[in-house]
Design an enzyme around this catalytic site. Structure first.
Site, PDB file in Angstrom:
ATOM      1  N   ASN A 133       0.890  -1.280   0.024  1.00 31.72           N
ATOM      2  CA  ASN A 133      -0.157  -0.024  -0.094  1.00 31.72           C
ATOM      3  C   ASN A 133       0.945   1.360   0.088  1.00 31.72           C
ATOM      4  O   ASN A 133       1.888   1.303   0.550  1.00 31.72           O
ATOM      5  CB  ASN A 133      -1.082   0.019   1.174  1.00 31.72           C
ATOM      6  CG  ASN A 133      -1.938  -1.105   1.316  1.00 31.72           C
ATOM      7  OD1 ASN A 133      -2.277  -1.592   0.155  1.00 31.72           O
ATOM      8  ND2 ASN A 133      -2.203  -1.680   2.545  1.00 31.72           N
ATOM      9  N   HIS A 135       6.343  -1.941   3.627  1.00 31.50           N
ATOM     10  CA  HIS A 135       6.226  -3.222   3.681  1.00 31.50           C
ATOM     11  C   HIS A 135       5.300  -4.153   2.858  1.00 31.50           C
ATOM     12  O   HIS A 135       4.440  -3.633   2.135  1.00 31.50           O
ATOM     13  CB  HIS A 135       5.577  -3.572   5.400  1.00 31.50           C
ATOM     14  CG  HIS A 135       4.407  -2.648   5.429  1.00 31.50           C
ATOM     15  ND1 HIS A 135       4.733  -1.199   5.458  1.00 31.50           N
ATOM     16  CD2 HIS A 135       2.971  -2.698   5.268  1.00 31.50           C
ATOM     17  CE1 HIS A 135       3.489  -0.573   5.685  1.00 31.50           C
ATOM     18  NE2 HIS A 135       2.401  -1.569   5.491  1.00 31.50           N
TER      19      HIS A 135
HETATM   20  P1  5GP Z   1      -0.521  -0.401   5.905  1.00 33.23           P
HETATM   21  O1  5GP Z   1      -1.949  -0.224   6.207  1.00 33.23           O
HETATM   22  O2  5GP Z   1       0.415   0.634   6.021  1.00 33.23           O
HETATM   23  O3  5GP Z   1      -0.223  -1.078   4.481  1.00 33.23           O
HETATM   24  O4  5GP Z   1      -0.086  -1.616   6.825  1.00 33.23           O
HETATM   25  C1  5GP Z   1       0.266  -1.620   8.190  1.00 33.23           C
HETATM   26  C2  5GP Z   1      -0.087  -2.880   8.744  1.00 33.23           C
HETATM   27  O5  5GP Z   1       0.645  -2.876  10.141  1.00 33.23           O
HETATM   28  C3  5GP Z   1      -1.713  -3.078   9.188  1.00 33.23           C
HETATM   29  O6  5GP Z   1      -2.117  -4.174   8.602  1.00 33.23           O
HETATM   30  C4  5GP Z   1      -1.564  -2.929  10.716  1.00 33.23           C
HETATM   31  O7  5GP Z   1      -2.379  -3.997  11.120  1.00 33.23           O
HETATM   32  C5  5GP Z   1      -0.020  -3.375  11.164  1.00 33.23           C
HETATM   33  N1  5GP Z   1       0.432  -2.906  12.427  1.00 33.23           N
HETATM   34  C6  5GP Z   1       0.276  -1.762  12.882  1.00 33.23           C
HETATM   35  N2  5GP Z   1       0.821  -1.765  14.053  1.00 33.23           N
HETATM   36  C7  5GP Z   1       1.354  -2.971  14.241  1.00 33.23           C
HETATM   37  C8  5GP Z   1       2.130  -3.348  15.313  1.00 33.23           C
HETATM   38  O8  5GP Z   1       2.535  -2.835  16.310  1.00 33.23           O
HETATM   39  N3  5GP Z   1       2.593  -4.691  15.372  1.00 33.23           N
HETATM   40  C9  5GP Z   1       2.166  -5.568  14.296  1.00 33.23           C
HETATM   41  N4  5GP Z   1       2.575  -6.991  14.214  1.00 33.23           N
HETATM   42  N5  5GP Z   1       1.544  -4.937  13.080  1.00 33.23           N
HETATM   43  C10 5GP Z   1       0.994  -3.720  13.181  1.00 33.23           C
END
Ligand code: 5GP
Length: 133
Positions: free
Chosen positions: A106, A119
């Site tokens: 994303n 990521h």
């Molecule tokens: P994005 O929305 O930026 O593509 O994905 C970020 C991801 O990181 C989300 O799916 C969210 O659930 C995950 N995430 C956010 N904070 C943490 C955390 O402290 N630990 C873990 N394991 N995942 C996290």
């Protein structure tokens, strides 16, 4: 104050008073924040998402805090390839090869990015919809 004392003062201030600039995922990489880590090497680590959107939801994160895919450079080419290969290998190790899986990255608000450290999402274990919402 002598020059060497000045250097010490600057070092002390930067080491103790400047805000911690590690990203959330760097803190997970170095173990400052706990996570269910499935894999780690010199370039990346993979851990289970805290809020899984599928029975298997793993994040593959580079050690280098590239903010998002559109800001990666040619210097990051090997790292980006490594992230994809690691995602594919993890999918196999987690038993997703036959049923299938999705990898997603994303970028920015419309992409749904919430953590500004690149990521790769690895999702599997259920039928995923297309097009995504
Ligand atoms: P994005 O929305 O930026 O593509 O994905 C970020 C991801 O990181 C989300 O799916 C969210 O659930 C995950 N995430 C956010 N904070 C943490 C955390 O402290 N630990 C873990 N394991 N995942 C996290």
């Amino acid at each position: 104050m002598t020059p060497s004392e000045s250097v010490f003062v600057l070092w002390f201030l930067s080491a103790n008073l400047l805000p911690d600039v590690k990203t959330l995922f760097q803190k997970i990489y170095v173990g400052e924040i706990p996570a269910d880590i499935l894999y780690k090497d010199d370039l990346c680590c993979a851990f289970r998402d805290i809020s899984p959107q599928a029975p298997t939801h793993v994040l593959i994160v580079p050690k280098k805090p590239i903010p998002r895919i559109g800001e990666a450079t040619v210097e990051d080419q090997a790292t980006l390839g490594h992230l994809l290969l690691t995602a594919g290998k993890l999918a196999t190790d987690l038993g997703l090869s036959e049923s299938g899986f999705r990898i997603a990255i994303n970028h920015g608000p419309h992409g749904g990015e919430t953590v500004p450290h690149l990521h790769v999402h690895l999702l599997g274990g259920r039928q995923l919809e297309w097009p995504p919402g």
